[in-house]
Design an enzyme around this catalytic site. Structure first.
Site, PDB file in Angstrom:
ATOM      1  N   ARG A 136       8.155  -4.960   6.528  1.00 32.57           N
ATOM      2  CA  ARG A 136       7.648  -3.721   7.131  1.00 32.57           C
ATOM      3  C   ARG A 136       8.890  -2.847   7.240  1.00 32.57           C
ATOM      4  O   ARG A 136       9.861  -3.230   7.893  1.00 32.57           O
ATOM      5  CB  ARG A 136       7.004  -4.005   8.477  1.00 32.57           C
ATOM      6  CG  ARG A 136       5.906  -5.098   8.353  1.00 32.57           C
ATOM      7  CD  ARG A 136       4.920  -5.036   9.478  1.00 32.57           C
ATOM      8  NE  ARG A 136       4.089  -6.237   9.556  1.00 32.57           N
ATOM      9  CZ  ARG A 136       2.849  -6.326   9.063  1.00 32.57           C
ATOM     10  NH1 ARG A 136       2.295  -5.313   8.453  1.00 32.57           N
ATOM     11  NH2 ARG A 136       2.154  -7.431   9.205  1.00 32.57           N
TER      12      ARG A 136
ATOM     13  N   ARG B 278      -6.349  -7.402  12.778  1.00 30.19           N
ATOM     14  CA  ARG B 278      -5.829  -6.124  13.296  1.00 30.19           C
ATOM     15  C   ARG B 278      -6.943  -5.362  13.987  1.00 30.19           C
ATOM     16  O   ARG B 278      -7.410  -5.806  15.005  1.00 30.19           O
ATOM     17  CB  ARG B 278      -5.247  -5.324  12.144  1.00 30.19           C
ATOM     18  CG  ARG B 278      -3.848  -4.859  12.450  1.00 30.19           C
ATOM     19  CD  ARG B 278      -3.336  -3.974  11.374  1.00 30.19           C
ATOM     20  NE  ARG B 278      -2.003  -4.403  11.013  1.00 30.19           N
ATOM     21  CZ  ARG B 278      -1.183  -3.713  10.262  1.00 30.19           C
ATOM     22  NH1 ARG B 278      -1.575  -2.569   9.742  1.00 30.19           N
ATOM     23  NH2 ARG B 278       0.011  -4.146  10.013  1.00 30.19           N
TER      24      ARG B 278
ATOM     25  N   ASP C 105      -6.865  -9.078   6.342  1.00 32.08           N
ATOM     26  CA  ASP C 105      -7.710  -8.367   7.311  1.00 32.08           C
ATOM     27  C   ASP C 105      -9.025  -7.838   6.719  1.00 32.08           C
ATOM     28  O   ASP C 105      -9.981  -7.613   7.444  1.00 32.08           O
ATOM     29  CB  ASP C 105      -6.949  -7.186   7.930  1.00 32.08           C
ATOM     30  CG  ASP C 105      -5.698  -7.625   8.664  1.00 32.08           C
ATOM     31  OD1 ASP C 105      -5.658  -8.788   9.110  1.00 32.08           O
ATOM     32  OD2 ASP C 105      -4.763  -6.812   8.787  1.00 32.08           O
TER      33      ASP C 105
ATOM     34  N   ASP D  41      -3.292  -1.457   4.277  1.00 32.15           N
ATOM     35  CA  ASP D  41      -3.515  -0.048   4.582  1.00 32.15           C
ATOM     36  C   ASP D  41      -2.212   0.778   4.670  1.00 32.15           C
ATOM     37  O   ASP D  41      -2.098   1.852   4.070  1.00 32.15           O
ATOM     38  CB  ASP D  41      -4.234  -0.049   5.946  1.00 32.15           C
ATOM     39  CG  ASP D  41      -4.817   1.288   6.264  1.00 32.15           C
ATOM     40  OD1 ASP D  41      -5.159   2.009   5.325  1.00 32.15           O
ATOM     41  OD2 ASP D  41      -4.905   1.606   7.469  1.00 32.15           O
TER      42      ASP D  41
ATOM     43  N   ASP E 105      -9.565  -4.882   5.759  1.00 30.45           N
ATOM     44  CA  ASP E 105      -9.832  -3.683   6.558  1.00 30.45           C
ATOM     45  C   ASP E 105      -9.878  -2.390   5.744  1.00 30.45           C
ATOM     46  O   ASP E 105      -9.654  -1.307   6.284  1.00 30.45           O
ATOM     47  CB  ASP E 105      -8.796  -3.562   7.690  1.00 30.45           C
ATOM     48  CG  ASP E 105      -7.359  -3.576   7.185  1.00 30.45           C
ATOM     49  OD1 ASP E 105      -7.136  -3.816   5.991  1.00 30.45           O
ATOM     50  OD2 ASP E 105      -6.453  -3.354   8.007  1.00 30.45           O
TER      51      ASP E 105
ATOM     52  N   GLY F 276       1.958  -7.284   5.557  1.00 29.33           N
ATOM     53  CA  GLY F 276       1.731  -8.718   5.785  1.00 29.33           C
ATOM     54  C   GLY F 276       1.460  -9.431   4.464  1.00 29.33           C
ATOM     55  O   GLY F 276       0.711  -8.923   3.636  1.00 29.33           O
TER      56      GLY F 276
ATOM     57  N   THR G  32      -4.442  -8.167   1.700  1.00 28.40           N
ATOM     58  CA  THR G  32      -4.367  -8.336   3.158  1.00 28.40           C
ATOM     59  C   THR G  32      -5.487  -9.255   3.608  1.00 28.40           C
ATOM     60  O   THR G  32      -6.615  -9.146   3.121  1.00 28.40           O
ATOM     61  CB  THR G  32      -4.470  -6.991   3.909  1.00 28.40           C
ATOM     62  OG1 THR G  32      -4.703  -7.267   5.303  1.00 28.40           O
ATOM     63  CG2 THR G  32      -5.609  -6.108   3.420  1.00 28.40           C
TER      64      THR G  32
HETATM   65  P1  ADP Z   1       0.045  -3.323   5.640  1.00 28.27           P
HETATM   66  O1  ADP Z   1       0.401  -2.731   4.337  1.00 28.27           O
HETATM   67  O2  ADP Z   1      -0.213  -4.789   5.563  1.00 28.27           O
HETATM   68  O3  ADP Z   1      -1.038  -2.540   6.344  1.00 28.27           O
HETATM   69  P2  ADP Z   1       2.006  -2.030   7.375  1.00 28.27           P
HETATM   70  O4  ADP Z   1       1.009  -1.176   8.063  1.00 28.27           O
HETATM   71  O5  ADP Z   1       3.074  -2.638   8.202  1.00 28.27           O
HETATM   72  O6  ADP Z   1       1.339  -3.245   6.588  1.00 28.27           O
HETATM   73  O7  ADP Z   1       2.676  -1.144   6.229  1.00 28.27           O
HETATM   74  C1  ADP Z   1       3.649  -1.704   5.370  1.00 28.27           C
HETATM   75  C2  ADP Z   1       4.734  -0.699   5.114  1.00 28.27           C
HETATM   76  O8  ADP Z   1       4.179   0.445   4.454  1.00 28.27           O
HETATM   77  C3  ADP Z   1       5.378  -0.128   6.361  1.00 28.27           C
HETATM   78  O9  ADP Z   1       6.363  -0.975   6.885  1.00 28.27           O
HETATM   79  C4  ADP Z   1       5.996   1.149   5.806  1.00 28.27           C
HETATM   80  O10 ADP Z   1       7.177   0.891   5.114  1.00 28.27           O
HETATM   81  C5  ADP Z   1       4.912   1.594   4.812  1.00 28.27           C
HETATM   82  N1  ADP Z   1       4.045   2.577   5.464  1.00 28.27           N
HETATM   83  C6  ADP Z   1       3.089   2.348   6.396  1.00 28.27           C
HETATM   84  N2  ADP Z   1       2.510   3.491   6.811  1.00 28.27           N
HETATM   85  C7  ADP Z   1       3.123   4.488   6.110  1.00 28.27           C
HETATM   86  C8  ADP Z   1       3.001   5.905   6.095  1.00 28.27           C
HETATM   87  N3  ADP Z   1       2.113   6.552   6.872  1.00 28.27           N
HETATM   88  N4  ADP Z   1       3.813   6.602   5.259  1.00 28.27           N
HETATM   89  C9  ADP Z   1       4.703   5.966   4.480  1.00 28.27           C
HETATM   90  N5  ADP Z   1       4.868   4.642   4.461  1.00 28.27           N
HETATM   91  C10 ADP Z   1       4.104   3.897   5.251  1.00 28.27           C
HETATM   92  O1  F6P Z   2      -2.191  -7.461   8.423  1.00 26.19           O
HETATM   93  C1  F6P Z   2      -2.155  -8.854   8.447  1.00 26.19           C
HETATM   94  C2  F6P Z   2      -1.821  -9.332   9.832  1.00 26.19           C
HETATM   95  O2  F6P Z   2      -1.731 -10.751   9.788  1.00 26.19           O
HETATM   96  C3  F6P Z   2      -2.769  -8.887  10.936  1.00 26.19           C
HETATM   97  O3  F6P Z   2      -3.950  -9.649  10.940  1.00 26.19           O
HETATM   98  C4  F6P Z   2      -1.916  -9.048  12.148  1.00 26.19           C
HETATM   99  O4  F6P Z   2      -2.321  -8.185  13.184  1.00 26.19           O
HETATM  100  C5  F6P Z   2      -0.560  -8.649  11.647  1.00 26.19           C
HETATM  101  O5  F6P Z   2      -0.570  -8.833  10.242  1.00 26.19           O
HETATM  102  C6  F6P Z   2       0.575  -9.430  12.223  1.00 26.19           C
HETATM  103  O6  F6P Z   2       1.736  -8.844  11.752  1.00 26.19           O
HETATM  104  P1  F6P Z   2       3.223  -9.381  11.902  1.00 26.19           P
HETATM  105  O7  F6P Z   2       3.455 -10.255  10.728  1.00 26.19           O
HETATM  106  O8  F6P Z   2       4.068  -8.158  11.820  1.00 26.19           O
HETATM  107  O9  F6P Z   2       3.291 -10.070  13.210  1.00 26.19           O
END
Ligand code: ADP
Ligand code: F6P
Length: 327
Positions: free
Chosen positions: A72, A171, A127, A103, A129, A11, A125
Site C-alpha cells: 500500500r 472491508r 473482498d 478498488d 467489492d 491486499g 481482491t
Molecule cells: P486495494 O487495491 O486492495 O483496494 P488499497 O485501497 O490499499 O488496496 O490501494 C492500493 C494502493 O493503490 C494504495 O496504497 C495506493 O498506492 C493506490 N491508491 C489507492 N487509492 C488511490 C487513489 N485515489 N489515487 C491514486 N492511487 C491510489
Molecule cells: O482488501 C483485502 C483485505 O484483506 C480486507 O478484507 C481487509 O479489510 C484488508 O485487506 C486488510 O488490510 P491490511 O493487509 O492492510 O491489514
C-alpha cells in the site's frame, strides 16, 4: 520489441500468481517482453523492475500470495509520486501496463491512464467489492477457507449448544459474509449493505432458541462492530454464553481454488489482448460467465448488481425464518 509491465497492488489475493503467469505467457506469444514490477506502486517508483519470462512463472499457478509482492503506497497517492512512476515507466521503455489489485489500485490505474500510460486492470481482491464484475480473483478461495473454518466451529458449537459470532473480512462489502453464511448454513448475517442492530440480532437468536436450536452462527463483516461488545450485549440480554472468532489473515492466504486459477488465467489473457488491440483505461471483469471490460471510472457505478446482492440475502433468509419450528 514492445515491453509490458505488470504489478500487483493492495491486499494480496489467491490467484494473483495465476494471473501473472497468464499475462507473461500471453505477452510472449505476441512477441512482447514482460517486466515484473516488484512491490506494487512503491516498487514502480523505486525502479524495482526485472524481466519476467515464461520460465520464471512456471509452477506458480497453485501458489497463494503474489510472487511480485505487493504494497500500500502512500507516495503514489500524491501527484508527484505518480509522475515519478510515469518517468520510471518511460525510462524502462514500458509501453503497456497490467495492474492486478482492488478498488484502490484501480483508482491509481485510472490516474496512470490519464497520464498517458496504456493500462488494463484485473480485479484481484478477496473482498469481491467491485460492482461491475460478478467475481474478483481470490474471492472464491477466501470463501472456501471461511467455509472450512465454519465447519470446524460448527462441530464444537453443536457439541456444546453454543452460539458463535464469526467475523470475516470484506472491508465494506458483505459478500464474504453472505456467501459463507449461505453455503455454511449460518443462522444470522449482518453486513454493511444490511446492518442489523444489537437488539435485532438478539431477537433473531431468541427465535432460534425458541424453535429448539441452541447452536447458532452469527456471521458479520469486519469493521462494523466491536465484536466483544456485541458478545457481551447478547450474553447479558439472552443469558447465554457466546463465543467469538475473528478469522483474520488465514482468509487471504492459501492455494487458489480451481475457479480462481481459471478466472485469473482468462483475465490475464484478456488483458494482454486488450492492450495489443489498442485499448487502455479498462478493467477486465466477468459477468454472466462472459469476460467483459469496462472503463476504470465506471467500476462501481452499476446499480443492478446491488439487486443481485439483495436477492442473495433474501435467499439466505428463506433458510432462516425466525419462527421456523424444528421438528
Ligand atoms: P486495494 O487495491 O486492495 O483496494 P488499497 O485501497 O490499499 O488496496 O490501494 C492500493 C494502493 O493503490 C494504495 O496504497 C495506493 O498506492 C493506490 N491508491 C489507492 N487509492 C488511490 C487513489 N485515489 N489515487 C491514486 N492511487 C491510489
Ligand atoms: O482488501 C483485502 C483485505 O484483506 C480486507 O478484507 C481487509 O479489510 C484488508 O485487506 C486488510 O488490510 P491490511 O493487509 O492492510 O491489514
Amino acid at each position: 520489441m514492445n515491453k509490458l509491465g505488470i504489478l500487483t497492488s493492495g491486499g494480496d489475493a489467491p490467484g494473483m500468481n495465476a494471473a501473472i503467469r497468464a499475462v507473461v505467457i500471453a505477452a510472449q506469444q505476441k512477441n512482447i517482453e514482460t517486466m515484473g514490477i516488484k512491490g506494487g506502486y512503491q516498487g514502480l517508483i523505486d525502479r524495482n523492475i526485472d524481466r519476467l519470462t515464461p520460465f520464471n512463472v512456471e509452477g506458480i499457478a497453485d501458489k497463494g500470495g503474489t510472487i511480485l509482492k505487493t504494497s500500500r503506497c502512500l507516495e503514489f497517492m500524491k501527484e508527484e509520486g505518480r509522475k515519478k512512476a510515469v518517468r520510471v515507466l518511460k525510462e524502462f521503455d514500458i509501453t503497456f501496463l497490467v495492474i492486478i489489485g482492488g478498488d484502490g489500485s484501480f483508482k491509481g490505474a485510472e490516474k496512470l491512464h490519464h497520464l498517458g500510460i496504456n493500462v488494463i486492470s484485473i480485479p484481484g481482491t478477496i473482498d469481491n467489492d467491485f460492482a461491475y464484475t460478478d467475481y474478483s480473483i481470490g474471492f472464491d478461495t477466501a470463501l472456501n477457507t471461511i467455509l472450512d473454518s465454519i465447519s470446524k466451529i460448527k462441530d464444537t458449537d453443536l457439541s456444546h449448544d453454543k452460539t458463535t459470532i464469526i467475523e470475516v473480512m470484506g472491508r465494506y462489502c458483505g459478500d464474504l459474509a453472505t456467501y459463507s453464511a449461505l453455503a455454511g448454513e449460518g443462522e444470522i448475517i449482518s453486513i454493511p449493505e444490511r446492518k442489523l442492530d444489537f437488539d435485532t440480532i438478539c431477537s433473531q437468536i431468541n427465535s432460534k432458541i425458541a424453535s429448539g436450536k441452541h447452536d447458532n452462527l452469527i456471521i458479520i463483516t469486519e469493521k462494523m462492530y466491536d465484536i466483544q461488545e456485541l458478545k457481551k450485549y447478547i450474553e447479558e440480554r439472552l443469558k447465554i454464553s457466546v463465543r467469538t472468532s475473528v478469522l483474520g489473515f488465514i482468509q487471504r492466504g492459501g492455494s487458489p481454488s480451481a475457479f480462481d486459477r481459471i478466472l485469473a488465467s482468462k483475465m490475464g489473457v484478456k488483458a494482454v489482448e486488450l492492450l495489443t488491440e489498442g485499448y487502455s483505461g479498462l478493467a477486465v471483469g466477468i459477468k454472466e460467465n462472459k469476460l467483459i471490460s469496462i472503463e476504470l471510472g465506471n467500476v462501481n457505478n452499476i446499480p443492478s448488481d446491488n439487486y443481485e446482492k439483495l436477492r442473495l440475502l433474501d435467499t439466505f433468509s428463506t433458510f432462516n425464518k425466525g419462527d421456523q419450528v424444528l421438528s
